[in-house]
Design a protein around this motif. Structure first.
Motif, PDB file in Angstrom:
ATOM      1  N   TRP A   1      -4.274   0.199  -7.629  1.00 17.19           N
ATOM      2  CA  TRP A   1      -3.082   0.900  -7.663  1.00 17.19           C
ATOM      3  C   TRP A   1      -2.072  -0.465  -7.073  1.00 17.19           C
ATOM      4  O   TRP A   1      -1.076   0.006  -8.022  1.00 17.19           O
ATOM      5  CB  TRP A   1      -2.910   1.766  -6.469  1.00 17.19           C
ATOM      6  N   LEU A   2      -2.386  -1.380  -6.584  1.00 17.96           N
ATOM      7  CA  LEU A   2      -1.536  -2.335  -6.231  1.00 17.96           C
ATOM      8  C   LEU A   2      -1.078  -3.268  -7.495  1.00 17.96           C
ATOM      9  O   LEU A   2       0.218  -3.390  -7.725  1.00 17.96           O
ATOM     10  CB  LEU A   2      -1.988  -3.272  -5.171  1.00 17.96           C
ATOM     11  N   ASN A   3      -1.973  -3.313  -8.438  1.00 18.32           N
ATOM     12  CA  ASN A   3      -1.798  -4.134  -9.753  1.00 18.32           C
ATOM     13  C   ASN A   3      -0.873  -3.046 -10.619  1.00 18.32           C
ATOM     14  O   ASN A   3       0.014  -3.597 -11.377  1.00 18.32           O
ATOM     15  CB  ASN A   3      -3.177  -4.320 -10.465  1.00 18.32           C
ATOM     16  N   ASP A   4      -1.258  -1.748 -10.503  1.00 13.61           N
ATOM     17  CA  ASP A   4      -0.264  -0.934 -11.335  1.00 13.61           C
ATOM     18  C   ASP A   4       1.124  -0.961 -10.907  1.00 13.61           C
ATOM     19  O   ASP A   4       2.042  -0.936 -11.576  1.00 13.61           O
ATOM     20  CB  ASP A   4      -0.999   0.502 -11.118  1.00 13.61           C
ATOM     21  N   VAL A   5       1.193  -1.106  -9.508  1.00 14.33           N
ATOM     22  CA  VAL A   5       2.658  -1.103  -9.091  1.00 14.33           C
ATOM     23  C   VAL A   5       3.515  -2.147  -9.435  1.00 14.33           C
ATOM     24  O   VAL A   5       4.558  -2.425  -9.927  1.00 14.33           O
ATOM     25  CB  VAL A   5       2.705  -0.760  -7.630  1.00 14.33           C
ATOM     26  N   ASP A   6       2.510  -3.247  -9.521  1.00 13.20           N
ATOM     27  CA  ASP A   6       3.128  -4.879  -9.731  1.00 13.20           C
ATOM     28  C   ASP A   6       3.358  -4.862 -11.253  1.00 13.20           C
ATOM     29  O   ASP A   6       4.319  -5.472 -11.852  1.00 13.20           O
ATOM     30  CB  ASP A   6       2.141  -5.903  -9.333  1.00 13.20           C
ATOM     31  N   ARG A   7       2.663  -4.011 -12.250  1.00 14.26           N
ATOM     32  CA  ARG A   7       2.991  -3.898 -13.562  1.00 14.26           C
ATOM     33  C   ARG A   7       3.954  -3.101 -13.849  1.00 14.26           C
ATOM     34  O   ARG A   7       4.219  -2.769 -15.068  1.00 14.26           O
ATOM     35  CB  ARG A   7       1.655  -3.753 -14.219  1.00 14.26           C
ATOM     36  N   GLY A   8       4.371  -2.166 -12.783  1.00  6.33           N
ATOM     37  CA  GLY A   8       5.221  -1.242 -13.370  1.00  6.33           C
ATOM     38  C   GLY A   8       4.915   0.368 -13.755  1.00  6.33           C
ATOM     39  O   GLY A   8       5.771   1.069 -14.147  1.00  6.33           O
ATOM     40  N   ARG A   9       3.631   0.127 -13.606  1.00  6.62           N
ATOM     41  CA  ARG A   9       2.972   1.648 -13.968  1.00  6.62           C
ATOM     42  C   ARG A   9       3.266   2.577 -12.844  1.00  6.62           C
ATOM     43  O   ARG A   9       2.996   2.237 -11.694  1.00  6.62           O
ATOM     44  CB  ARG A   9       1.448   1.570 -14.270  1.00  6.62           C
TER      45      ARG A   9
ATOM     46  N   ARG B   1       0.869  -1.302  -0.013  1.00 10.13           N
ATOM     47  CA  ARG B   1      -0.150  -0.005  -0.035  1.00 10.13           C
ATOM     48  C   ARG B   1       0.946   1.375  -0.010  1.00 10.13           C
ATOM     49  O   ARG B   1       0.373   2.442  -0.552  1.00 10.13           O
ATOM     50  CB  ARG B   1      -1.004  -0.148   1.276  1.00 10.13           C
ATOM     51  N   LEU B   2       1.969   1.306   0.747  1.00  7.71           N
ATOM     52  CA  LEU B   2       2.809   2.309   0.794  1.00  7.71           C
ATOM     53  C   LEU B   2       3.441   2.557  -0.613  1.00  7.71           C
ATOM     54  O   LEU B   2       3.278   3.624  -1.189  1.00  7.71           O
ATOM     55  CB  LEU B   2       3.919   1.937   1.640  1.00  7.71           C
ATOM     56  N   ARG B   3       3.889   1.465  -1.358  1.00  5.79           N
ATOM     57  CA  ARG B   3       4.592   1.711  -2.693  1.00  5.79           C
ATOM     58  C   ARG B   3       3.545   1.974  -3.750  1.00  5.79           C
ATOM     59  O   ARG B   3       3.690   3.016  -4.758  1.00  5.79           O
ATOM     60  CB  ARG B   3       5.329   0.471  -3.249  1.00  5.79           C
ATOM     61  N   ALA B   4       2.303   1.493  -3.605  1.00  9.26           N
ATOM     62  CA  ALA B   4       1.118   2.122  -4.458  1.00  9.26           C
ATOM     63  C   ALA B   4       0.653   3.276  -4.212  1.00  9.26           C
ATOM     64  O   ALA B   4       0.492   4.100  -5.226  1.00  9.26           O
ATOM     65  CB  ALA B   4      -0.074   1.089  -4.375  1.00  9.26           C
ATOM     66  N   ARG B   5       0.777   3.848  -3.058  1.00  4.94           N
ATOM     67  CA  ARG B   5       0.407   5.363  -2.846  1.00  4.94           C
ATOM     68  C   ARG B   5       1.497   6.422  -3.079  1.00  4.94           C
ATOM     69  O   ARG B   5       1.255   7.269  -3.829  1.00  4.94           O
ATOM     70  CB  ARG B   5       0.066   5.457  -1.315  1.00  4.94           C
ATOM     71  N   TRP B   6       2.682   5.923  -3.047  1.00  5.41           N
ATOM     72  CA  TRP B   6       3.931   6.910  -3.317  1.00  5.41           C
ATOM     73  C   TRP B   6       4.688   6.221  -4.175  1.00  5.41           C
ATOM     74  O   TRP B   6       5.476   5.341  -3.984  1.00  5.41           O
ATOM     75  CB  TRP B   6       4.699   6.954  -1.957  1.00  5.41           C
ATOM     76  N   ARG B   7       4.464   6.209  -5.511  1.00 10.54           N
ATOM     77  CA  ARG B   7       5.085   5.435  -6.521  1.00 10.54           C
ATOM     78  C   ARG B   7       6.443   5.894  -6.872  1.00 10.54           C
ATOM     79  O   ARG B   7       7.234   5.019  -7.432  1.00 10.54           O
ATOM     80  CB  ARG B   7       4.478   5.939  -7.995  1.00 10.54           C
ATOM     81  N   CYS B   8       6.930   6.952  -6.120  1.00  7.78           N
ATOM     82  CA  CYS B   8       8.537   7.121  -6.170  1.00  7.78           C
ATOM     83  C   CYS B   8       9.185   5.935  -5.555  1.00  7.78           C
ATOM     84  O   CYS B   8      10.402   5.812  -5.770  1.00  7.78           O
ATOM     85  CB  CYS B   8       8.589   8.239  -5.612  1.00  7.78           C
TER      86      CYS B   8
END
Length: 156
Positions: free
Chosen positions: A142-150, A98-105
Motif C-alpha cells: 500500500w505504501l508503494n501504491d501511494v508513492d506511485r500515486g495509485r 501508513r496513514l496516507r496508505a490506509r486513507w488514500r484521500c
C-alpha cells in the motif's frame, strides 16, 4: 501531527498545507506544553538522567524544544546523536506513510469543502489509531501504491 510508535497522539490541524512547519508548531498546544513541561520530566537511560525532548528537522528553529540535528562540522558524539535522532524520526515518517496508505484521500488533493478538511484528517487519524491498536493487517505494498500515486489499494 506528532506520534508515538505508529499512532498519532497530538494533532494540530488548524493550518493549511502551505503553512511552514515551524509556524504550525509555534501555534500548537504541543509546543506550548512542551516548552513548559519537557525539562521538568527527565528519564533515566542506563543510569544517566536525560531530559525528554521533541524531535524536529531543519525546518524548525533551534530552541530547547524541539531538538534537531547538529549542523556544520560535528564531533563524533554529535554525529552519533544525529544518527539516533534520525532513526527515531523515521517512526514519525512511517506513521504518516501508513496513514496516507490506509486513507488514500490524504495522499492526494482533498476534493471537499475546506471547512471539513480538519475533521476529515482527525477522523482518519482516529480510525488509523484504532486499527493500529488492534494490530490489524497492513500491506506494505500500500505504501508503494501511494508513492506511485495509485489511489486504490492493491489486493495482493
Amino acid at each position: 501531527m506528532w506520534t508515538s510508535g505508529d499512532r498519532f497522539r497530538i494533532l494540530s490541524i488548524s493550518h493549511t498545507g502551505n503553512v511552514h512547519e515551524a509556524s504550525v508548531l509555534k501555534d500548537s498546544q504541543l509546543y506550548k506544553m512542551a516548552n513548559r513541561l519537557m525539562p521538568e520530566v527527565p528519564c533515566t537511560i542506563n543510569g544517566t538522567v536525560v531530559p525528554k525532548f521533541l524531535l524536529g528537522d531543519a525546518a524548525y528553529p533551534l530552541l530547547p524544544c524541539p531538538t534537531k540535528l547538529y549542523t556544520g562540522t560535528v564531533s563524533p558524539e554529535e554525529e552519533s546523536f544525529g544518527v539516533c535522532l534520525s532513526s527515531t524520526r523515521i517512526a514519525v515518517e512511517n506513521a504518516s506513510g501508513r496513514l496516507r496508505a490506509r486513507w488514500r484521500c490524504l495522499a492526494k488533493c482533498i476534493d471537499i469543502n475546506c471547512q471539513f478538511v480538519p475533521q476529515l484528517i482527525a477522523t482518519c487519524c482516529v480510525f488509523h489509531n484504532i486499527i493500529e491498536m488492534h494490530e490489524d493487517h497492513f500491506r506494505e505494498n500500500w505504501l508503494n501504491d501511494v508513492d506511485r500515486g495509485r489511489n486504490v489499494p492493491s489486493t495482493q
